[in-house]
Motif scaffolding. Structure first.
Motif, short mmCIF file in Angstrom:
data_model
loop_
_atom_site.label_atom_id
_atom_site.label_comp_id
_atom_site.label_asym_id
_atom_site.label_seq_id
_atom_site.Cartn_x
_atom_site.Cartn_y
_atom_site.Cartn_z
N TYR A 75 0.82 -1.21 0.00
CA TYR A 75 0.00 0.00 0.00
C TYR A 75 0.86 1.27 0.00
O TYR A 75 0.84 2.03 -0.95
CB TYR A 75 -0.93 -0.05 1.22
CG TYR A 75 -1.82 1.14 1.37
CD1 TYR A 75 -2.74 1.50 0.37
CD2 TYR A 75 -1.77 1.93 2.52
CE1 TYR A 75 -3.56 2.60 0.52
CE2 TYR A 75 -2.60 3.03 2.68
CZ TYR A 75 -3.48 3.36 1.67
OH TYR A 75 -4.29 4.45 1.83
N PHE B 198 2.88 -1.78 6.77
CA PHE B 198 3.01 -3.22 7.04
C PHE B 198 2.02 -4.08 6.25
O PHE B 198 1.75 -5.21 6.62
CB PHE B 198 2.90 -3.54 8.55
CG PHE B 198 4.15 -3.16 9.32
CD1 PHE B 198 4.42 -1.83 9.60
CD2 PHE B 198 5.05 -4.12 9.72
CE1 PHE B 198 5.57 -1.45 10.29
CE2 PHE B 198 6.21 -3.76 10.42
CZ PHE B 198 6.46 -2.43 10.70
N CYS C 190 8.31 -4.06 0.65
CA CYS C 190 8.63 -2.78 0.00
C CYS C 190 9.99 -2.25 0.41
O CYS C 190 10.50 -1.30 -0.18
CB CYS C 190 7.55 -1.73 0.29
SG CYS C 190 7.53 -1.13 1.98
S1 FES Z 1 3.74 -1.28 1.57
FE1 FES Z 1 3.49 -0.21 3.45
S2 FES Z 1 5.08 -1.04 4.62
FE2 FES Z 1 5.41 -1.96 2.74
#
Ligand code: FES
Ligand code: FAD
Lengths: 375, 103
Positions: free
Chosen positions: B55, B62, B77
């Motif tokens: 996101y 997370f 990410c």
């Molecule tokens: S996409 Fe939000 S922490 Fe990795």
């Protein structure tokens, strides 16, 4: 300022202590208002460890040991009535609990403490405990580290989700007709026997009963009502790991698994005044003991950490009092508001509703400090 | 939605997303690889089992927790891709006693 708003009881402080009493009073049928300062207050009820813990409470104070046991016994009923009232699952799990010992000395000291508690318990409410050696303990908690020498166990202990508890108490209280007023710091009051006026949030409230449950705020409020509440802040820090699949069958004093799967690591104590900054040295010590207890914790990700202030009465024992000068005014202060929620809602609130504390509460009066200070 | 800009680096690094080979630019994150692969989810949450995709893409939310080269609950990410990297869904809560993966 508008006209006075009349109630049968005013409760000051919307933390676990005030909310448990408020729910108990509302359940008794009293029309209550709960005044709560707000986000700038120090609020232990939002930063605690969530244990319902009877083992090790009340050394040298058998009345406090008994009161804690009553509360542990009352807890299943409290959980049930919150489920019935508002459909809340506060996650009560009370399978007994252990305090882990990491050296022979810790084990011997613990055994002494537990023996003293059993002696002081007397025969009316016996205190059953066991000191469990490492080999047997490993069968109860398979992931235990090699440094663990043993543990004390009592069957009374458990844990809950303390935020769900706070939320459930608030919902049950308002659902029973109670009025909750946030951002309402009590600034001024006029006390008279069974006739109180309290000013907060530009409103005026009146009632024949007032219950001071403002946590650390009680120290300043109590004298206005002919009471005293000698409490000080005592800092505790908590570390939180990522969620893992269920691994523990029971809570320990320093490591427990929440109902959502996170491990909480805690148990620190520091006398640092009104300070909630986190100390790396304390965090490191919490982590060190947790890893000695359960080595797999070293491989888990830490996701959060915080510190919060306990409300510590001068001698560590809870304070419950009623004003001699202004009958109808009560105080409640304790450093185990999760554990004692059962007693507060189911035993203390009915006494307050009746207008008078039971004789068994006498040893909890803050007058005990006058005697000691004079001696 | 996640079309690569024309001036971007060419997709040269091959990784496995849920066992399927995907080519991504060097320096991209494992979460980006999951989005390029068009996966329906990168994880199922620990409490309710809800499916989630990356996101915020910057280490805050997370929601990109994945099993990367066998290590559980990795924020995808925050991890740059490497040739042959295995990115798999994080299915619910990880096993606490899972041995440390060689990463
Ligand atoms: S996409 Fe939000 S922490 Fe990795
Ligand atoms: C790190 C840590 C771990 C803990 N672990 C446990 C545990 O495992 N088990 C356990 O049983 N207990 C535990 N405790 C203790 C427990 O959290 C407290 O005993 C309990 O939360 C106290 O509740 P309270 O309502 O008295 O105080 P608070 O939660 O501090 O609430 C007081 C309320 O009063 C309000 N207030 C203050 N002044 C005023 C005013 N003048 N007017 C109106 N409102 C006012 C504030 O806004 C606040 O909401 C722990 C505490 C800490 C800090």
């Amino acid at each position: 300022m508008s006209a006075p708003e009349s109630f049968q009881a005013i409760i000051v402080g919307g933390g676990l202590v005030g909310s448990a009493i408020a729910w108990g009073l509302a359940r008794e049928g009293l029309r209550c208002v709960l005044l709560d300062e707000g986000d700038i207050a120090f609020r232990a009820s939002r930063g605690n460890f969530g244990l319902v813990w009877a083992q090790s409470k009340g050394m040298g104070a058998p009345h406090y040991q008994r009161w804690t046991r009553y509360s542990a016994n009352a807890w299943p009923e409290l959980a049930r009535e919150l489920a019935d009232a508002v459909g809340a699952d506060v996650g009560l799990h009370q399978p007994g609990g252990v305090h882990l010992c990491l050296s022979d000395k810790e084990m011997a000291d613990r055994a002494d403490r537990m023996a003293q508690l059993a002696r002081e318990a007397g025969n009316s409410l016996p205190f059953h405990y066991r000191m469990i050696e490492a080999a047997e303990l490993r069968e109860m908690l398979p992931a235990l580290g090699p440094s663990v020498v043993g543990a004390s166990f009592t069957p009374y202990d458990g844990h809950v989700d303390p935020l769900r508890l706070l939320h459930a108490l608030h919902r049950a209280f308002t659902g029973a007709g109670g009025v909750y007023v946030p951002n309402a710091k009590v600034e001024r009051s006029d006390a008279a026997p069974r006739d109180f006026r309290v000013f907060a949030a530009d409103r005026m409230f009146e009632a024949p009963r007032v219950v001071l449950a403002a946590g650390l705020g009680n120290a300043a409020l109590a004298p206005e009502f002919g009471l005293s509440a000698p409490v000080r802040p005592q800092q505790g820090q908590v570390l939180v790991t990522e969620r893992v699949a269920p691994i523990f069958t029971m809570p320990t004093t320093s490591v427990r698994q929440t109902m959502q799967g996170s491990l909480l690591l805690g148990d620190s104590v520091a006398e640092v005044g009104y300070d909630i900054s986190q100390k790396p040295a304390v965090m490191a010590e919490i982590a060190r003991r947790a890893v000695l207890s359960f080595p797999f914790i070293a491989r888990l990700n830490m996701v959060r950490a915080w510190s919060a202030l306990r409300i510590m009465p001068k001698d560590g024992v809870a304070i419950y009092d009623q004003s001699e000068e202004y009958p109808g005014a009560f105080t409640a202060n304790c450093h185990s508001g999760v554990t004692l929620a059962g007693a507060h809602a189911r035993l203390l609130a009915p006494m307050i509703a009746a207008g008078q504390l039971d004789g068994m509460m006498d040893p909890f009066s803050a007058r005990r400090f006058d005697v000691r200070d004079a001696a | 939605m996640y079309a690569t800009r024309p001036e971007a680096r060419p997709a040269t690094v091959e990784v496995l997303v849920d066992g399927v080979a995907v080519l991504v630019p060097a320096g991209a994150s494992a979460a980006a690889a999951v989005l390029l692969a068009g996966s329906a989810a990168i994880r199922e949450t620990a409490v309710s089992g809800a499916p989630r995709l990356p996101y915020c893409m910057m280490g805050v939310c997370f929601d990109c927790l994945a099993e990367v080269d066998g290590a559980a609950n990795v924020q995808a990410c925050m991890v740059p891709v490497a040739p042959g990297m295995r990115i798999a869904r994080q299915l619910g809560a990880r096993d606490a006693l899972m041995p440390e993966a060689g990463r």
